[in-house]
Design a protein around this motif. Structure first.
Motif, short mmCIF file in Angstrom:
data_model
loop_
_atom_site.label_atom_id
_atom_site.label_comp_id
_atom_site.label_asym_id
_atom_site.label_seq_id
_atom_site.Cartn_x
_atom_site.Cartn_y
_atom_site.Cartn_z
N THR A 54 0.74 -1.12 0.05
CA THR A 54 0.11 0.18 -0.09
C THR A 54 0.71 1.24 0.07
O THR A 54 0.42 2.24 -0.67
CB THR A 54 -1.03 0.06 1.11
N GLN A 55 2.01 1.22 0.67
CA GLN A 55 2.60 2.44 0.87
C GLN A 55 3.78 2.57 -0.04
O GLN A 55 4.23 3.64 -0.60
CB GLN A 55 3.46 2.52 2.23
N LEU A 56 4.47 1.34 -0.53
CA LEU A 56 5.47 1.27 -1.63
C LEU A 56 5.16 1.11 -3.06
O LEU A 56 6.03 1.21 -3.72
CB LEU A 56 6.62 0.70 -0.93
N GLY A 57 4.14 0.45 -3.06
CA GLY A 57 3.72 -0.25 -4.41
C GLY A 57 4.61 -1.47 -4.54
O GLY A 57 4.58 -1.59 -5.96
N LEU A 58 5.19 -1.93 -3.83
CA LEU A 58 5.95 -3.11 -4.32
C LEU A 58 5.01 -4.57 -4.04
O LEU A 58 4.39 -4.81 -3.20
CB LEU A 58 7.09 -3.37 -3.11
N GLU A 59 5.41 -5.17 -5.25
CA GLU A 59 4.49 -6.50 -5.53
C GLU A 59 5.55 -7.73 -5.98
O GLU A 59 6.33 -7.15 -6.91
CB GLU A 59 3.20 -6.51 -6.37
N PRO A 60 5.44 -8.93 -5.67
CA PRO A 60 4.44 -9.26 -4.88
C PRO A 60 4.82 -9.05 -3.43
O PRO A 60 5.91 -9.60 -3.11
CB PRO A 60 4.39 -10.91 -5.12
N ALA A 61 3.83 -8.44 -2.84
CA ALA A 61 4.42 -7.67 -1.47
C ALA A 61 4.93 -8.71 -0.30
O ALA A 61 6.03 -8.71 0.31
CB ALA A 61 3.37 -6.91 -0.98
N PHE A 62 4.24 -9.84 -0.23
CA PHE A 62 4.48 -10.92 0.84
C PHE A 62 5.83 -11.57 0.61
O PHE A 62 6.89 -11.75 1.60
CB PHE A 62 3.29 -12.02 1.04
N LEU A 63 6.09 -12.03 -0.62
CA LEU A 63 7.37 -12.57 -1.00
C LEU A 63 8.40 -11.63 -0.72
O LEU A 63 9.44 -11.84 -0.22
CB LEU A 63 7.32 -13.10 -2.51
N LEU A 64 8.21 -10.39 -1.10
CA LEU A 64 9.38 -9.31 -0.96
C LEU A 64 9.88 -9.26 0.47
O LEU A 64 10.71 -8.88 1.04
CB LEU A 64 8.90 -8.06 -1.69
N ALA A 65 8.68 -8.94 1.29
CA ALA A 65 8.73 -8.96 2.67
C ALA A 65 9.59 -9.90 3.25
O ALA A 65 10.40 -9.59 4.13
CB ALA A 65 7.29 -8.64 3.24
N LEU A 66 9.16 -11.05 2.81
CA LEU A 66 9.91 -12.43 3.27
C LEU A 66 11.55 -12.23 2.76
O LEU A 66 12.33 -12.48 3.68
CB LEU A 66 9.39 -13.63 2.86
N LEU A 67 11.66 -11.85 1.67
CA LEU A 67 12.95 -11.75 1.12
C LEU A 67 13.70 -10.52 1.73
O LEU A 67 15.08 -10.88 2.18
CB LEU A 67 13.28 -11.66 -0.47
N VAL A 68 13.15 -9.75 2.26
CA VAL A 68 13.91 -8.50 2.79
C VAL A 68 14.30 -9.17 4.25
O VAL A 68 15.26 -8.78 4.89
CB VAL A 68 13.03 -7.34 2.80
N GLY A 69 13.12 -9.46 4.94
CA GLY A 69 13.28 -9.96 6.32
C GLY A 69 14.48 -11.00 6.35
O GLY A 69 15.16 -10.94 7.16
N VAL A 70 14.44 -11.82 5.62
CA VAL A 70 15.62 -12.96 5.50
C VAL A 70 16.75 -12.36 5.33
O VAL A 70 17.90 -12.74 5.84
CB VAL A 70 15.03 -14.31 4.49
N THR A 71 17.03 -11.63 4.34
CA THR A 71 18.28 -10.79 3.74
C THR A 71 18.81 -10.15 4.96
O THR A 71 20.00 -10.33 5.37
CB THR A 71 18.00 -10.16 2.76
N GLU A 72 17.94 -9.29 5.73
CA GLU A 72 18.25 -8.64 6.94
C GLU A 72 18.78 -9.25 7.99
O GLU A 72 19.83 -9.06 8.60
CB GLU A 72 17.27 -7.34 7.34
N PHE A 73 18.04 -10.27 8.29
CA PHE A 73 18.11 -11.07 9.65
C PHE A 73 19.10 -12.23 9.50
O PHE A 73 20.23 -12.11 10.03
CB PHE A 73 16.84 -11.93 10.13
N PHE A 74 19.01 -13.01 8.49
CA PHE A 74 19.87 -14.24 8.22
C PHE A 74 21.41 -13.73 7.50
O PHE A 74 22.33 -14.31 7.98
CB PHE A 74 19.27 -15.18 7.42
N GLY A 75 21.07 -12.77 6.49
CA GLY A 75 22.30 -12.29 5.88
C GLY A 75 22.90 -11.40 6.85
O GLY A 75 24.15 -11.32 6.52
#
Length: 147
Positions: A54-75
């Motif tokens: 809704t705020q950033l217009g990024l899709e597919p939003a759930f997959l991107l949220a997962l990738l960002v979270g995994v990259t920040e946390f595990f990366g």
């Protein structure tokens, strides 16, 4: 002219490198925990996905949220430990490039105004580790992986 070498010992270079690498990685971990687990006042995956959509217009939003979270946390953990350093750092570079140019660019340079300064800095730090690897004080070196 002095004949004494005043350059620091290689071990000090490696120790300084460890401090920067570990700090850069560990600073990312809480950001990933916000996105993945809702820790530290974060939204968790569903809330982050909704924000991305809704705020950033990024899709597919759930997959991107997962990738960002995994990259920040595990990366972030991998970068801090020097495990698969170049791969972890490359993921961070890509993440920070998207953050800087897609999310923050329109706000100008300064982070205090929501600008791209912070993701640019961390992206460039990570790029250094893409180029140089984990070096002496890394799990890559301990396990005989390319460092």
């Amino acid at each position: 002219m002095s004949t004494h070498d005043t350059t620091p010992a290689p071990a000090l270079h490696d120790l300084g490198d460890l401090v920067i690498r570990a700090s850069a990685g560990l600073i990312l971990v809480p950001h990933g925990a916000q996105k993945l687990f809702g820790a530290f006042g974060g939204y968790g995956l569903d809330g982050t996905a909704q924000f991305f959509s809704t705020q950033l217009g990024l899709e597919p939003a759930f997959l991107l949220a997962l990738l960002v979270g995994v990259t920040e946390f595990f990366g972030g953990i991998a970068l801090a430990a020097g495990l698969l350093t170049r791969i972890a750092a490359l993921g961070i570079v890509v993440l920070m490039a998207v953050a800087a140019f897609h999310v923050h660019l329109g706000n100008g340079f300064f982070w205090t105004n929501g600008g791209y300064e912070y993701p640019l800095l961390w992206g460039l730090v990570a790029l250094g580790y893409v180029l140089r690897g984990g070096n002496r004080y890394s799990l890559d070196r301990k396990f005989g992986l390319p460092a």
